[in-house]
Design an enzyme around this catalytic site. Sequence first.
Site, mmCIF file in Angstrom:
data_model
loop_
_atom_site.group_PDB
_atom_site.id
_atom_site.type_symbol
_atom_site.label_atom_id
_atom_site.label_comp_id
_atom_site.label_asym_id
_atom_site.label_seq_id
_atom_site.Cartn_x
_atom_site.Cartn_y
_atom_site.Cartn_z
ATOM 1 N N ASP A 115 5.274 3.092 -7.885
ATOM 2 C CA ASP A 115 4.178 2.183 -7.545
ATOM 3 C C ASP A 115 3.048 3.020 -6.931
ATOM 4 O O ASP A 115 3.210 4.216 -6.659
ATOM 5 C CB ASP A 115 4.646 1.060 -6.601
ATOM 6 C CG ASP A 115 3.694 -0.150 -6.657
ATOM 7 O OD1 ASP A 115 2.577 -0.018 -7.214
ATOM 8 O OD2 ASP A 115 4.053 -1.231 -6.146
HETATM 9 C C1 BGC Z 1 1.162 -2.989 -6.824
HETATM 10 C C2 BGC Z 1 1.716 -2.982 -8.221
HETATM 11 C C3 BGC Z 1 0.629 -2.716 -9.224
HETATM 12 C C4 BGC Z 1 -0.050 -1.404 -8.862
HETATM 13 C C5 BGC Z 1 -1.112 -0.989 -9.846
HETATM 14 C C6 BGC Z 1 0.284 -1.785 -6.543
HETATM 15 O O1 BGC Z 1 -0.396 -1.945 -5.352
HETATM 16 O O2 BGC Z 1 2.217 -3.047 -5.902
HETATM 17 O O3 BGC Z 1 2.340 -4.218 -8.485
HETATM 18 O O4 BGC Z 1 1.150 -2.696 -10.512
HETATM 19 O O5 BGC Z 1 -0.620 -1.533 -7.577
HETATM 20 O O6 BGC Z 1 -2.211 -1.792 -9.789
#
Ligand code: BGC
Length: 709
Positions: free
Chosen positions: A263
């Site tokens: 993530d």
């Molecule tokens: C979130 C994810 C997301 C990623 C990319 C993160 O802050 O937890 O769910 O896919 O950002 O945008």
Amino acid sequence: MEDRKLRELLDDMTLEEKVDQLVQLNGSFFGKADVLTGPDAKFHMKEGRPLRTGSVLGEHGAARLKALQEKMTAAQPHHIPALFMADVIHGYKTAFPVPIALGSSFNPALAERVSAAAAREAAAAGLHVTFSPMADLVHDSRWGRCMESTGEDPWLNARMAEAMVRGFQGDDIALKGRLASCVKHFAAYGAVQAGRDYNVTELSEHTLFEDYLVSYRAAVKAGVRLVMTAFNTIDRRPCTTSRRLLRDILRDDMGFEGVVISDYSAIEETISHGTSLDHRDAARQAMEAGCDIDMMSPCYLHHVEDLIREGVLPESLLDEAVLRVLQLKNDLGLFENPCKDASEEDEQALHFCEAHQALSREAAEETTVLLKNEGILPLSEGQKIVVAGSLAEDPGMTGSWAVFADTSRTVTLRMALEELYPDADLSFFASDDISDVLLAEAAKADAVILALGENQKKTGESMSLSMIELPDNQKRLFDAVHAVNPHTVTVLFGGRPLAVPGIAEKTEALVEAWLPGSCGCYALADILFGRVNPSGRLSMSLPWCTGQLPISYAAFQTGRPKPAANGFVPFTSNYMDVPNTPLYPFGYGLSYGRCVYSPVELDTDTLTKGGSIRASITVTNEGSIPLREAVQLYIRDLHASVVRPVRQLKGVNKVTLAPGETQVVTFVIEEPMLRFYDADMHFVSEPGRFTVWVGHDSLTDNSADFTLE
Ligand code: BGC
């Protein structure tokens, strides 16, 4: 390209090129120039470094991505195309109901169609990968990300996750209009303690395997191509550097062969967790654990090459990860067609097209949940109706993870009511303030609709709450209106179950509308006026108050269960001030008309391993309008070597019934459905007695018992 050529390509790549394939940066690094421009000091971009990370986060649009791809493939010595990834969770330009709402449809086939439509729009905009489905089970609505989950039940979440994977990917991700799907957040992000985002989890091994891992496992089985790690820890280890989670469980146990991506900055955040010393140590641990792509952190970019040159990490570890990324690119057909489906003409044709608007509306017909109706609904056009509350005119109906949605075209409740019911006598007071004019009009009305809850800015990532009760001004608004006119219809918007016990008691009708998407308010208006019969069922229990959290219908019996008596019973497991059960449980929801169930019948009361039992009911629409009924199957293991939930969902069959129509609904029960993890973590069933329920919701008492031999 033939798969064996990927190995040749890999063998020809320099270390730096290989590491590039494992780095993902967002669009702010890719300016107009042909070189990376590091906007953030911590990335220490070398001036003039070519644009050649293996993937890009969050950039979109056919023209933009075609141009970017051209530059990136030109800058890459082997002309390897970049992957364009983004969050297309519940829609691209057209927003569909948020996932917690889609869960409430109890209709995986609908979730599949919605995902397929989102994929078509996003693919035309040049995207290759979506960070969806979010398969995190959740029992605590303090967590703002409930909105992105399909709810509290492992079985339902699993069906929804696999349906979404099928919807995004189809049979072949290289085909037009398809995306590679990335299930997230592995694992158990929905269990963050006290509902506070990014917090740690404390889970037993049983809870992790039996409840939380089920939906990711289903996505893997459905062929999902990527898995995203979670921010949280499990057993005191950050998921992103957990070898046990990413190798032993995900790859060895679940058989996942695709790409693992961290993530956003999660590898770097292990320093903050206190389990990595610095960026280099974090990179080493994440690589060893089997995290292939580093999203938005400088760890891999600056350290993997040195770690290999110095012999700290074997090059085979890098090769393994890079090969998975190359394989994904190849399976998407990018070596032959680097821009895949990017097309300005298709964007024109597909974005917010009529078919997708219609699907957004149709989906909300099934995701809206009627929780209470003392006969005030449906409304009729001859009535004088006052609509109060700021959410009646709030464009924030699309939810925060349709990030590219065309919010300028969102249909609000007011717009929907005015357009669809022009002859109705409607007055709007779209504010949470109480005014004399509002009260005077409300006093004269046949019904007052109160639009309460939260808009999309109040729910989503990092939007945790310590109190899930409505804000004071909304409670005051309800009380003031109710005092002058008890004929109220309360519509709750939001991305999580909110606690509304006082309102639920007084209001004549209560509707959970969630965040219904671009055109979902049309469906809501049609439900309020009875053109559509509501069929949504709660995908998460609506608690009485914050203090009941976390809550689930699939609770465990204690040694001192509370007797059926109402009220507090000393020295049993209960609260002095609220019931144990939620205000409205999982699976609950009403329709107009009357749906009658026959007693459940089993074709045999003995199940053998390898055999099956057929559990049947008839369901009859005794109302005068068509009805959609989500018939639900629950099972309880009455005696086992470890405690078992008081009931668990094991099947859903959503049927449509014309007025007067009767249908037979049959579920097949087989021994594998009765398996659980025993004390030694063996996944087994144990002979003994079981109760099966088939009915309208998780409270149904329509049951029969059988024996497993
Ligand atoms: C979130 C994810 C997301 C990623 C990319 C993160 O802050 O937890 O769910 O896919 O950002 O945008």
